[in-house]
Design a protein around this motif. Sequence first.
Motif, PDB file in Angstrom:
ATOM      1  N   LEU A   1      -9.131  25.070  -9.870  1.00 56.94           N
ATOM      2  CA  LEU A   1      -9.100  23.602  -9.548  1.00 56.94           C
ATOM      3  C   LEU A   1      -7.702  23.275  -9.280  1.00 56.94           C
ATOM      4  N   CYS A   2      -7.798  22.324  -8.552  1.00 53.41           N
ATOM      5  CA  CYS A   2      -6.565  21.457  -8.249  1.00 53.41           C
ATOM      6  C   CYS A   2      -6.518  20.229  -8.251  1.00 53.41           C
ATOM      7  N   PHE A   3      -5.422  19.596  -8.393  1.00 55.08           N
ATOM      8  CA  PHE A   3      -5.362  17.921  -8.102  1.00 55.08           C
ATOM      9  C   PHE A   3      -4.382  17.411  -7.334  1.00 55.08           C
ATOM     10  N   ALA A   4      -4.577  16.157  -7.001  1.00 49.47           N
ATOM     11  CA  ALA A   4      -3.329  15.387  -6.120  1.00 49.47           C
ATOM     12  C   ALA A   4      -3.894  14.004  -6.224  1.00 49.47           C
ATOM     13  N   THR A   5      -2.772  13.221  -6.434  1.00 46.69           N
ATOM     14  CA  THR A   5      -2.994  11.789  -6.571  1.00 46.69           C
ATOM     15  C   THR A   5      -3.542  11.116  -5.179  1.00 46.69           C
ATOM     16  N   ALA A   6      -4.494  10.144  -5.192  1.00 48.11           N
ATOM     17  CA  ALA A   6      -4.653   9.409  -4.164  1.00 48.11           C
ATOM     18  C   ALA A   6      -4.216   7.863  -4.270  1.00 48.11           C
ATOM     19  N   PHE A   7      -3.185   7.761  -5.239  1.00 49.50           N
ATOM     20  CA  PHE A   7      -2.878   6.418  -5.482  1.00 49.50           C
ATOM     21  C   PHE A   7      -1.387   6.402  -4.840  1.00 49.50           C
ATOM     22  N   SER A   8      -1.297   6.700  -3.808  1.00 54.38           N
ATOM     23  CA  SER A   8      -0.041   6.851  -3.049  1.00 54.38           C
ATOM     24  C   SER A   8      -0.018   6.002  -1.815  1.00 54.38           C
ATOM     25  N   GLY A   9      -0.909   5.213  -1.744  1.00 52.18           N
ATOM     26  CA  GLY A   9      -1.298   4.375  -0.588  1.00 52.18           C
ATOM     27  C   GLY A   9      -2.112   5.353   0.595  1.00 52.18           C
ATOM     28  N   GLU A  10      -2.960   4.593   1.738  1.00 55.41           N
ATOM     29  CA  GLU A  10      -3.688   5.341   2.266  1.00 55.41           C
ATOM     30  C   GLU A  10      -2.937   6.640   3.009  1.00 55.41           C
ATOM     31  N   VAL A  11      -1.843   6.439   3.408  1.00 57.45           N
ATOM     32  CA  VAL A  11      -1.176   7.524   4.337  1.00 57.45           C
ATOM     33  C   VAL A  11      -1.080   8.805   3.136  1.00 57.45           C
ATOM     34  N   GLY A  12      -0.503   8.344   2.128  1.00 59.16           N
ATOM     35  CA  GLY A  12      -0.327   9.315   1.000  1.00 59.16           C
ATOM     36  C   GLY A  12      -1.365  10.064   0.666  1.00 59.16           C
TER      37      GLY A  12
END
Length: 937
Positions: free
Chosen positions: A256-267
């Motif tokens: 399992l991996c995780f990355a935020t999507a709350f860094s703006g659309e580009v992020g």
Amino acid sequence: MPQLPGRRRSRVVGVSLLAVGALLGSALPATAALAAPTRPTHGAPGTRSALGNGLARLVDTPAAAQKRIAGGFRLDQDALTMRDDDGRVLVDAVPQAGVDRSAFRRSLEAKGLEVSAVDAGTGTVEGYLALSAVRDVAALPGLGTIAQAVKPRTSTGSVESQGVVFQRIDKVLRKGVTGKGITVGVLSDSFDTATTTVAGDPLTIHAADDIRSGDLPGPGNAKHPRPVTVLEDAPGEDEGRAMLQVIHDIAPDANLCFATAFSGEVGFANNIRALADPKGKCRADVIVDDVSYFDEPFFADGILNDAVDDVAALGVQYYSSAGNSGDNNGWNAPVRLIPATKGVKGTNLDLSQVDPALYDGGLQDADPGPGTDVAQTVSLGEDGGLLDLQWDDPTDYDGATIGDPYFSESGELTAPGDTATFTFTPTADQLGETVQFIADGVPSGTTDLVLTVKKPNGTVLGPIDTGSSPETAGTTLDQPGAYTITIGQYGTSVGGFTVEVRPIIALSKVTTDFNALIFDAAGKFRGALADANQLSGRPLELGQLPGPGTLQIVISRSGTGPTPVHRLRAVANGDLFFTEYGDPLSPTVFGHPAAAGATGVAAVDPFRPYLPEYFTSPGGDLPILFDSSGDRYRSTQVRRSPLVAATDGGNTTFFVSDSALDADTLPNFFGTSEAAPHAAGIAALVLQKQGGKRSVSPKAMKALLSRSTFAHDLDPFSASGSAGGLTVSAAGAQGSERDPVPGTLNDPNFFRVSYTGSVPLQSVTFLGETASPTAPGRTHPPLSDGIVFDPRPFSAAGPDFRNTGFPFTVGGTGGGLAASTVRASYAKPFGATAGTYRHLTVTFDKRLRGGQSLRFGVDRDLATSPYGGTNEGNGADELGGAVFAPQRIVDPIGLTFVAVRTDGKKIVGIVKNRLGHGYSPVDGYGLIDAEKAVLGR
């Protein structure tokens, strides 16, 4: 979908059909005392005490009724049951002391027990046995006891999502397919940064606790020690951790991996690519997200669509939640502009305070019928809601060509509630120029800003808040004097920012400028969403509307002349509802869930009654006209989203709160946000079974999942039935009685009755106990108690309409039928709420004749609501038949209607849903059957 053995399948359907058949063939009593077709009841419980671990409860429920125990997990006994592919139950049979164990085993096998294991110490024989043979085995000489072999707690932790059973994932896990060798990446708000719950209470369960309890992998989880790889975390509510718990339930051996999507659309887009990077830390084979940005295009590919398509090109499976805007949250119409002077006639709209430049191109006629109405009524709850209006122009991310700044300043927001104000006074040379006001975080995109610009004459542009910075507002400097620029913050966002005013040298690819004019119920102008869209490069108007209350939305055009734009579409979010001219099937799926490489996932309720969630966003065949550069495709790209559905409402250790719909006290995670990881987890199982990692292309996986679903309702929000020239139909979405609008509860046109027969009708009686076969039941569980009619007076107080009703109300008649000659009566009181009835009889004092019709409404409720009392149950889909998961059983029987002709003969019919396999814009091809998808059966 594999069919159940014919006899077993027909037993459930056949019982209901025989009940109706008996009614057809019998001499019916008087209309007021009509007996309803009944579903099978249970036999008397057995008396032999040797049946242990609740086995008697399984045996004493007929096989057909047992198959109706939808989801299993809601009833404690079935939640503990282990079954084989033939539906046999795993049991432990123990011989008495001194009994010949070999002979004992042979006698068990002779009764049909398929031995799977034998304990040498006790002589216990474990194996699968048909429930119909349990009594015979219990009577064998030499038997000590026979007990149900209880399902163990899974190794994935203390909490398991209900979707594991509901979607037959447990059957896949028993075959050793557990996601081993597959990596799943999750994108959401945060993984392990939350300090409070969604409700604001201190959060006491964190990732380390989930690892210790076995609900997440990591050091301390002996069976799954490899931790979640976190590429980037962010402040949030740890919804991503809840999604990871779901995937760990479904594919416990997956990485399992995780990355935020709350860094703006580009992020967000960058993190999509980072999770899939073949040389990165994660190297995901499957990616899932539950985040959308409101400025994602409706009619074009965008930044996130490109990122999804990039990873899909690498062979990565991508899943995205379809959205939670399905409850009167959509509006969709062709462009129909009429002059403002004509549009306001007959309305209370006061345009005197509106800048004529905002409507010189006309007003949109919102009425889809032959009438004209430029004002669309919306209702808002206490927290208000966000309106997202878009049209089929290209999205031009570059926007207009911008010159060097006329004005430039910077500032910082340091605490919640901070604002900063600036003034810009154009020079004489600058007057008449078209400019763009730009507010951006430092670094760009980091601070979530709100931009408002007030012209010298007091006209206000904004507030503008697209969900991330930069925020822009375009206008013409047509007035001398000071322009006031106010920079605020969304929520508690803090940080540095810049603000500039720059001249527009060339317009964007957006051709047309639409606005949303906001009026109150009395017609007073309250404000406008009025970007200069040709400057911003975004064909959208986006804004938060305050509540509670009622507003009128008027869509207007700035500028005259022809326009290539053909369609307008709006999506509401939060407590904002289209209560006039809305369409429950209007598409509210948008953005990257409709990317070519994405699989959009709808949500299905695992609790009785089994329906798509009322809030799951409908979609369909969505037209995508432009690429992300703003160039038109040679031919329109049609994207089907949602494609499939999965379970929501499952248990987690901390997110969000417990629901009355299940018997435990664990928090339940509702929304398409939980459905999407269910689908992603199943995809991981498919990959392992098919050979690992990139063994199935995204295109092939979409096709496989689309054909690996349970049967479902193919005509959502409608149901109908005909018999003897009499047709009864209903139309209306489900809704929730906790929303600020009552949905179809008080719709006077919900039912339609039409007649073409030659012999007039005296009356029609509706038998509520035959409706909604998967609804809860308390009088004869696990069967349904159906619905009741609730004619108590309607109260518009809201927002909780669970304790109100709606009397029989005629909405319209046809063929010369006079409404005054139609009356209603009720019989068979039932349910926890006084004044609710199983039977409704509509009597025609002057008879219903061929060619005549009637439209009427009356509140319908679940006779036994899981919330207590009699409430909910308002949608047309509640009236017809339904599908039982995980049993794969289709029950077509719905609301029965019995008409009495003037010659004394009876007409009996059934209101049905169109159940089967195929596509629906509400839940795609339906709920994924994991056993079919992974094991092919």
